[in-house]
Enzyme design. Structure first.
Site, PDB file in Angstrom:
ATOM      1  N   ASP A   1      56.049  61.101  67.374  1.00 25.97           N
ATOM      2  CA  ASP A   1      54.795  60.460  67.745  1.00 25.97           C
ATOM      3  C   ASP A   1      53.715  61.534  67.812  1.00 25.97           C
ATOM      4  O   ASP A   1      53.983  62.711  67.505  1.00 25.97           O
ATOM      5  CB  ASP A   1      54.964  59.726  69.083  1.00 25.97           C
ATOM      6  CG  ASP A   1      54.036  58.526  69.231  1.00 25.97           C
ATOM      7  OD1 ASP A   1      53.088  58.384  68.421  1.00 25.97           O
ATOM      8  OD2 ASP A   1      54.239  57.730  70.165  1.00 25.97           O
TER       9      ASP A   1
ATOM     10  N   HIS B   1      50.584  54.327  76.866  1.00 29.54           N
ATOM     11  CA  HIS B   1      50.571  52.937  76.414  1.00 29.54           C
ATOM     12  C   HIS B   1      52.003  52.559  76.047  1.00 29.54           C
ATOM     13  O   HIS B   1      52.898  53.406  76.062  1.00 29.54           O
ATOM     14  CB  HIS B   1      49.646  52.742  75.204  1.00 29.54           C
ATOM     15  CG  HIS B   1      50.075  53.491  73.985  1.00 29.54           C
ATOM     16  ND1 HIS B   1      49.782  54.819  73.787  1.00 29.54           N
ATOM     17  CD2 HIS B   1      50.798  53.114  72.894  1.00 29.54           C
ATOM     18  CE1 HIS B   1      50.289  55.231  72.632  1.00 29.54           C
ATOM     19  NE2 HIS B   1      50.924  54.206  72.072  1.00 29.54           N
TER      20      HIS B   1
ATOM     21  N   GLU C   1      58.216  53.197  75.535  1.00 30.38           N
ATOM     22  CA  GLU C   1      58.751  53.569  74.228  1.00 30.38           C
ATOM     23  C   GLU C   1      59.956  54.499  74.342  1.00 30.38           C
ATOM     24  O   GLU C   1      60.900  54.408  73.548  1.00 30.38           O
ATOM     25  CB  GLU C   1      57.642  54.201  73.384  1.00 30.38           C
ATOM     26  CG  GLU C   1      56.535  53.210  73.037  1.00 30.38           C
ATOM     27  CD  GLU C   1      55.335  53.849  72.368  1.00 30.38           C
ATOM     28  OE1 GLU C   1      55.502  54.921  71.746  1.00 30.38           O
ATOM     29  OE2 GLU C   1      54.238  53.279  72.462  1.00 30.38           O
TER      30      GLU C   1
END
Length: 272
Positions: free
Chosen positions: A8, A115, A134
């Site tokens: 990421d 997020h 995540e």
């Protein structure tokens, strides 16, 4: 020895703002360089420890962030979207370890650019009454294939979230969150050295780190930022409306649960 890296960008040292993370951001190309070099340091660590194969999945946004000509020549990489397993595309039982690079904390927890999959859609995801971002969801997918997640890199809050879920995991803290768009960062050079060192350390500890055990049935609850998003996602008939902003559904299969989650987010995000 095969190593899977899910990469990421929000947890990369120096990345703190939407201009770094958005495709049209003025500083996005600079952030892509920082991301690619951190990935390369992780690859170098894995190879120096003895990995014979390294596969990297580009896991941010459009999933077209890694710079091909700058990638370590000994690794293969997966780029583009959509992907059925999104950030975990390419994972399989053939891998011995997984690493989450440049990760961030979930929505609702402190952390730089926090997020859960889609910052404009999701307030929270709960599986069997446990909040999951995540890190947890992707570790669960790896667990389905029996692959342990041995290292997470990012800010101190991403590290804490990973340790809360996998107590034996190694972490590489390359920046300290001050607020959601401000962080004290290691220099790119020091961040890369730390990631390489922690990659070697995590693979050395591989026998002590178990894969995440995911046992069904699964009760999944998804809470959206506002009722309009829940209205849109309700088109998927599997869901039951709990209240104005929350859906729930049940399944015995963790991968199916994840695919429904991603589908609901895509539907809701289509009106956002």
């Amino acid at each position: 020895m095969k190593v899977f890296i899910s990469a990421d960008i929000e947890g990369v040292a120096g990345v703190v703002h939407r201009e770094h993370t958005a495709r049209d951001g003025r500083e996005h190309d600079r952030a892509r360089v920082l991301m690619t070099e951190e990935v390369n340091s992780c690859i170098e660590g894995a190879l120096s420890w003895g990995a014979t194969e390294v596969v990297v999945n580009d896991s941010h946004g459009t999933m077209r962030n890694l710079i091909p000509e700058a990638m370590h020549p000994e690794a293969e990489y997966i780029t583009g979207s959509p992907k059925m397993l999104a950030m975990m595309e390419g994972i399989s039982s053939e891998f011995d370890a997984a690493i989450f690079l440049g990760y961030h904390s979930r929505m609702g927890n402190p952390g730089i650019l926090n997020h859960t999959f889609h910052g404009g859609v999701i307030r929270n995801i709960r599986i069997n009454h446990q909040d999951m971002g995540e890190i947890a969801l992707n570790a669960g997918i790896a667990g389905v294939f029996g692959v342990p997640v041995v290292l997470v890199t990012g800010c101190q809050y991403a590290a804490k979230e990973a340790l809360d879920f996998i107590p034996e995991i190694e972490t590489a803290v390359v920046k300290h969150t001050i607020n959601r768009q401000t962080a004290k960062n290691l220099s790119p050079q020091k961040a890369r050295c730390l990631i390489k060192e922690k990659t070697i350390a995590s693979l050395s500890c591989l026998p002590k780190i178990q894969s995440v055990s995911v046992q069904g049935p699964f009760l999944v609850e998804i809470t959206y930022l506002h009722p309009g998003l829940a209205d849109a996602a309700e088109i998927l008939p599997i869901v039951e409306r709990v209240n104005s902003t929350t859906h729930r559904f049940e399944t015995d299969d963790f991968i199916i649960a994840f695919r429904y989650i991603r589908s609901l987010i895509a539907i809701a995000g289509g009106i956002n």
